[in-house]
Scaffold this motif. Structure first.
Motif, PDB file in Angstrom:
ATOM      1  N   THR A 132       0.811  -1.221   0.000  1.00 15.16           N
ATOM      2  CA  THR A 132       0.000   0.000   0.000  1.00 15.16           C
ATOM      3  C   THR A 132       0.846   1.274   0.000  1.00 15.16           C
ATOM      4  OG1 THR A 132      -0.109  -0.042   2.406  1.00 15.16           O
ATOM      5  CG2 THR A 132      -1.904  -1.084   1.235  1.00 15.16           C
ATOM      6  N   THR A 133       2.177   1.127  -0.010  1.00 17.99           N
ATOM      7  CA  THR A 133       3.006   2.331   0.096  1.00 17.99           C
ATOM      8  C   THR A 133       3.174   3.032  -1.234  1.00 17.99           C
ATOM      9  OG1 THR A 133       4.235   1.070   1.707  1.00 17.99           O
ATOM     10  CG2 THR A 133       5.105   3.175   1.169  1.00 17.99           C
ATOM     11  N   LEU A 134       2.990   2.312  -2.338  1.00 19.33           N
ATOM     12  CA  LEU A 134       3.176   2.936  -3.645  1.00 19.33           C
ATOM     13  C   LEU A 134       1.828   3.310  -4.250  1.00 19.33           C
ATOM     14  CD1 LEU A 134       5.941   0.561  -4.975  1.00 19.33           C
ATOM     15  CD2 LEU A 134       6.221   2.935  -4.341  1.00 19.33           C
ATOM     16  N   ASN A 135       1.816   4.446  -4.915  1.00 18.59           N
ATOM     17  CA  ASN A 135       0.589   4.915  -5.543  1.00 18.59           C
ATOM     18  C   ASN A 135       0.239   4.011  -6.721  1.00 18.59           C
ATOM     19  OD1 ASN A 135      -1.375   6.314  -6.936  1.00 18.59           O
ATOM     20  ND2 ASN A 135      -0.521   8.289  -6.369  1.00 18.59           N
ATOM     21  N   PRO A 136      -0.937   3.355  -6.690  1.00 18.34           N
ATOM     22  CA  PRO A 136      -1.253   2.376  -7.732  1.00 18.34           C
ATOM     23  C   PRO A 136      -1.415   2.965  -9.126  1.00 18.34           C
ATOM     24  CG  PRO A 136      -3.128   2.725  -6.290  1.00 18.34           C
ATOM     25  CD  PRO A 136      -1.963   3.435  -5.654  1.00 18.34           C
ATOM     26  N   LEU A 137      -1.591   4.283  -9.224  1.00 21.42           N
ATOM     27  CA  LEU A 137      -1.871   4.874 -10.535  1.00 21.42           C
ATOM     28  C   LEU A 137      -0.630   5.435 -11.226  1.00 21.42           C
ATOM     29  CD1 LEU A 137      -5.206   6.779  -9.901  1.00 21.42           C
ATOM     30  CD2 LEU A 137      -4.828   4.409 -10.487  1.00 21.42           C
ATOM     31  N   LEU A 138       0.514   5.415 -10.537  1.00 18.98           N
ATOM     32  CA  LEU A 138       1.701   6.021 -11.129  1.00 18.98           C
ATOM     33  C   LEU A 138       2.777   4.973 -11.347  1.00 18.98           C
ATOM     34  CD1 LEU A 138       1.932   9.216  -8.916  1.00 18.98           C
ATOM     35  CD2 LEU A 138       1.131   9.076 -11.255  1.00 18.98           C
ATOM     36  N   TYR A 290       3.877  -0.503 -13.312  1.00 14.14           N
ATOM     37  CA  TYR A 290       3.017  -0.003 -12.247  1.00 14.14           C
ATOM     38  C   TYR A 290       3.170  -0.919 -11.039  1.00 14.14           C
ATOM     39  CZ  TYR A 290       0.876   3.137 -15.545  1.00 14.14           C
ATOM     40  OH  TYR A 290       0.664   4.134 -16.434  1.00 14.14           O
ATOM     41  N   HIS A 292       1.265  -2.669  -9.288  1.00 17.01           N
ATOM     42  CA  HIS A 292       0.569  -3.957  -9.223  1.00 17.01           C
ATOM     43  C   HIS A 292       1.269  -5.028 -10.050  1.00 17.01           C
ATOM     44  CE1 HIS A 292      -1.081  -2.384 -12.991  1.00 17.01           C
ATOM     45  NE2 HIS A 292      -1.271  -3.631 -13.320  1.00 17.01           N
ATOM     46  N   VAL A 303      10.483   0.992  -2.765  1.00 18.46           N
ATOM     47  CA  VAL A 303      10.232   1.951  -1.688  1.00 18.46           C
ATOM     48  C   VAL A 303      11.555   2.353  -1.045  1.00 18.46           C
ATOM     49  CG1 VAL A 303       9.182   2.245   0.569  1.00 18.46           C
ATOM     50  CG2 VAL A 303       7.913   1.119  -1.228  1.00 18.46           C
TER      51      VAL A 303
ATOM     52  N   ASP B 239      -1.526   4.834   3.048  1.00 21.88           N
ATOM     53  CA  ASP B 239      -0.075   4.821   3.199  1.00 21.88           C
ATOM     54  C   ASP B 239       0.623   5.584   2.083  1.00 21.88           C
ATOM     55  OD1 ASP B 239       0.354   3.660   5.528  1.00 21.88           O
ATOM     56  OD2 ASP B 239       0.894   1.676   4.779  1.00 21.88           O
ATOM     57  N   PHE B 240       0.143   5.394   0.839  1.00 17.72           N
ATOM     58  CA  PHE B 240       0.906   5.994  -0.269  1.00 17.72           C
ATOM     59  C   PHE B 240       0.842   7.510  -0.246  1.00 17.72           C
ATOM     60  CE2 PHE B 240      -3.178   4.972  -2.300  1.00 17.72           C
ATOM     61  CZ  PHE B 240      -3.507   6.182  -2.826  1.00 17.72           C
ATOM     62  N   PRO B 337      -4.377   1.705 -14.231  1.00 22.42           N
ATOM     63  CA  PRO B 337      -3.544   0.723 -14.931  1.00 22.42           C
ATOM     64  C   PRO B 337      -3.793  -0.719 -14.467  1.00 22.42           C
ATOM     65  CG  PRO B 337      -2.265   1.945 -13.320  1.00 22.42           C
ATOM     66  CD  PRO B 337      -3.607   2.606 -13.401  1.00 22.42           C
TER      67      PRO B 337
END
Lengths: 461, 341
Positions: A132-138, A290, A292, A303, B239-240, B337
């Protein structure tokens, strides 16, 4: 002995003094931190241990200034390189009759603005849950490049400009210098003379790669030249290179995006180089993926790379391995150890797993109920634990050999109504009358070894 | 994504069943002008029998009917404002409605997304409370009430906006591309005026669009503002978002890039269905502002028990909903995505 002395004399990067932090919730005031005293020194790994809810993560986030709006800084201070960023929050709490989260949020906004200048630059943080630490859209490359974009746009601009300034014979000469005597002073002088300093990290990143043949490397280095650039881009990149900050016109919506695009493109390149240095295969493709599309271990590496790319002075690792399985955990620990060697940062490693801390840390602090109860060198903590809580923790570590695991009886006190005296009193086998009356201070019990317990009060004099 | 084809077929089955609940007479009513009598009527019925095979079993009849629908033969409508083929009525009235809805949708999006973000970021502050109470008040009001309030304020008291219609009739009295309240070629007055370069008419048509679309927007805005506020608050705790802050990204970028785009995902779905729903909701609005859109024709059709109009409208709105959800799927795949088809 002497080196130990030297080490402890080094100025701390972060100094936490008598820090109190309370959460205002609907069900009462939750006193999360009650007088934390701690320092993190240059170049060390400080391990923070303690059971769930003892305030380890809260402390880490408080140092970063990432506290929620209902958190009141009641007392004490956190000095980062001598500066107390949370002071406005404390002042607000001291000067208000009734604590209001919405007012606190206003102050927090200002603190955030101040701190965003040092976050990612002087201090950075790795969170527990890589999913959950990374933005899923970028794309992950963007997320790494972002750190550079806001902290060292000058570096990115200089990299791009250097590639257009450098001529074919420059890169050829550089390859020759490298082949003769490696990246030494002469190498740097040459770069300076030709005003192509931005090439340094690009060339070295290729030079240090282990997965390529030397000939291939030389070819790649020679290609770092003569890149055409349009005069408009050249103009603003030169301004950015000189001032090392984003120009004011980059705030104009569409125009700003064009300016940033060039820098971000460069940031992707730098990100891929850095990931390559961390030993991540296919890093040039990975930056376009991405989150995911990556596994948990890969994401945690991204991260960590994001947190480390600007070589911050302090990295707070908040249980970075807890959400990963054991083999990946080992790889991540290995990576952190390697980074410790190559980048001279300090680390604050938060974990509930003492065996992990034994692996990586130099010093260990044990926390209980929002206080540091014992802090000392790793060996001292493991060999001669002083505080009854630490002693009981050591006995509760599972080992391969069969031994009777002793849990610690009782529960952590209700932090909405913490007891008056020592927090550990109810569970402590050595509890004395004085424990119920006041809280023990941290006292010295050995070389760089402090404990807060009345059992050792006698040895103070 | 290809699920929209069976959905469309399912829709036609339902419409067909609805028609046949009333027996073959209802179908005849859709294709037969009530003014016809005697031999002419019998002849038309015989022609219709050839097309629809009234003597075959009902499930066979469905396919003959479907074939006619696909060929654009949607029946005829007989209402005071229009009589003729249903498809032609749609062609004449629907563009106006579409214009109104799109205009309202843009307004809704432009107003409620920033408001939702603002309320989430400034949670529990006076501005948050004012916006929430205000938008909910409009949400609780029926549309016609909002419309009438706006008319009283802006048309009767302030006299800055026109009360009804699409254009001031004196402006279009002798234009070559405007007859009987219908403009050519797109039937949307604003666009037609721009095509013909008549800025005065275009400006006037724009003024006429403002009140109905603001009414539409005010009526449903609260739903989107509250949804945006909720998802935004949820995302701000993720979190992000905290990690973006930990990277030292300025708070403005954290909110507008990291938090907002993620919070928008569920909002987009709701927005799509909201707009599709608006197309149905305009029926009331068009009545209040006497705006010549599909709503006006359909209310007429309902009052006059005009089968062709009612069934044509049902089919049209069904198709709009299916197409909207298809478009949403495509937009979603573009933005997120993680979604691939």
């Amino acid at each position: 002995m002497e080196s130990d002395q030297l080490k402890s004399n080094l100025a701390p990067i972060v100094k936490v003094e008598n820090f109190h932090l309370h959460y205002y919730t609907r069900r009462g005031v939750y006193k999360a931190l009650n007088g934390v005293n701690l320092e993190i020194r240059k170049g060390e790994v400080l391990g923070i241990a303690g059971e769930s809810g003892c305030g380890k993560s809260t402390l880490g986030r408080a140092i970063m200034g990432l506290i929620p709006r209902n958190a009141a800084v009641v007392d004490g201070r956190i000095l980062i390189n001598g500066r107390d960023y949370l002071k406005p929050l404390k002042d607000y709490y001291k000067n208000t009759k009734k604590f209001k989260p919405s007012k606190n949020a206003d102050v927090l906004k200002k603190v955030n603005n101040e701190m965003s200048k040092i976050r990612g630059q002087e201090i950075s943080m790795v969170f527990q849950e890589p999913m959950t630490t990374l933005n899923p859209l970028l794309q992950v490359g963007y997320q790494i490049a972002e750190v550079l974009l806001y902290h060292s746009p000058g570096l990115l601009a200089s990299r791009r400009l250097s590639r257009s300034r450098a001529k074919k014979e420059d890169t050829k000469a550089l390859v020759k210098i490298l082949n003769e005597n490696g990246p030494n002073e002469k190498f740097r002088e040459y770069l300076k003379e030709k005003n192509i300093m931005g090439l340094e990290d690009q060339i070295l990143a290729i030079w240090r790669r282990k997965d390529l043949h030397d000939l291939k490397k030389e070819q790649m280095i020679e290609k770092l030249c003569c890149e055409p650039i349009n005069s408009f881009a050249k103009n603003y990149l030169e301004t950015i290179e000189k001032e090392n900050k984003l120009p004011n016109f980059s705030k104009i919506p569409i125009f700003g995006r064009i300016v940033k695009r060039e820098l971000i493109k460069e940031g992707y390149k730098k990100a891929s180089e850095f990931l390559g240095l961390l030993g991540i295969p296919n890093s040039d493709k990975m930056v376009y993926m991405y989150p995911h599309e990556l596994s948990g271990g890969q994401r945690q590496r991204i991260v960590i790379a994001t947190a480390m790319i600007n070589s911050p002075q302090l990295v707070i690792l908040d249980e970075p391995t807890s959400a990963l399985d054991v083999t990946i955990q080992a790889q991540i620990l290995e990576l952190i150890k390697e980074l410790k060697e190559s980048i001279n940062s300090s680390y604050m490693f938060i974990s509930h797993d003492l065996s992990v801390l034994a692996e990586v840390s130099d010093r260990i602090a044990i926390m209980y109920a929002g206080q540091v109860v014992e802090v000392g060198n790793k060996d001292a903590i493991f060999d001669q634990p002083k505080h009854p809580y630490t002693q009981m923790l050591m006995e509760a570590i599972p080992t391969i050999e069969a031994h009777e695991l002793k849990g610690i009886k009782g529960e952590v006190p209700d932090m909405r109504n913490p007891p008056k005296g020592c927090m550990f009193r109810d569970r402590c086998p050595y509890a004395m009358p004085i424990c119920a009356e006041k809280r023990p201070d941290l006292i010295k019990v050995g070389e760089d070894h402090y404990v807060s317990c009345f059992l050792y009060e006698g040895g103070k004099s | 994504m290809l699920l929209f084809i069976p959905t469309l077929l399912g829709l036609t089955v339902i419409v067909f069943v609805l028609i046949h609940i009333g027996g073959t007479n209802k179908l005849l009513a859709m294709y037969l002008s009530p003014r016809l009598t005697g031999a002419a009527r019998q002849q038309i019925i015989a022609e219709l029998d050839q097309k629809f095979h009234f003597n075959d079993p009902i499930y066979i009849q469905y396919f003959y009917w479907l074939a006619q629908i696909f060929q654009g033969n949607w029946g005829i409508t007989n209402t005071p404002i229009f009589s003729g083929p249903v498809t032609q009525a749609i062609e004449l009235f629907f563009p106006n409605t579409l214009m109104l809805t799109i205009f309202a949708a843009i307004l809704i999006w432009l107003i409620s997304i920033p408001l939702g973000v603002h309320t989430a970021v400034n949670r529990d502050k006076p501005s948050d409370n004012v916006i929430r109470v205000g938008s909910l008040t409009f949400y609780a009001m029926p549309w016609y009430l909002i419309g009438i309030i706006l008319i009283i304020i802006f048309a009767v008291w302030l006299k800055i906006l026109p009360i009804n219609g699409t254009v001031n009739p004196s402006l279009v009295a002798d234009l070559s591309w405007y007859h009987n309240g219908i403009s050519y070629p797109t039937h949307i007055l604003l666009i037609d005026a721009l095509i013909h370069g008549n800025l005065v008419v275009a400006g006037n048509a724009f003024l006429h669009l403002i009140m109905p679309s603001v009414t539409l927007a005010l009526g449903v805005m609260a739903a989107l503002v509250r949804l945006m506020r909720g998802t935004m608050l949820e995302t701000l705790d993720q979190d992000f978002v905290n990690f973006a802050r930990a990277k030292g990204v300025p708070e403005k970028v954290v909110i507008n890039l990291h938090a907002k785009n993620n919070a928008l995902l569920p909002v987009i779905t709701n927005f799509g269905y909201l707009v599709a729903g608006l197309l149905g909701g305009v029926v009331v609005i068009e009545d209040v502002f006497s705006y010549p859109g599909i709503g006006m024709w359909l209310t007429d059709a309902m009052i006059n028990n005009d089968m062709g109009g009612i069934m044509g409208g049902t089919l049209l709105f069904g198709i709009i909903l299916v197409v909207t959800s298809l478009a949403l799927d495509l937009i979603y795949a573009k933005i997120d995505p993680r979604i691939r088809y």
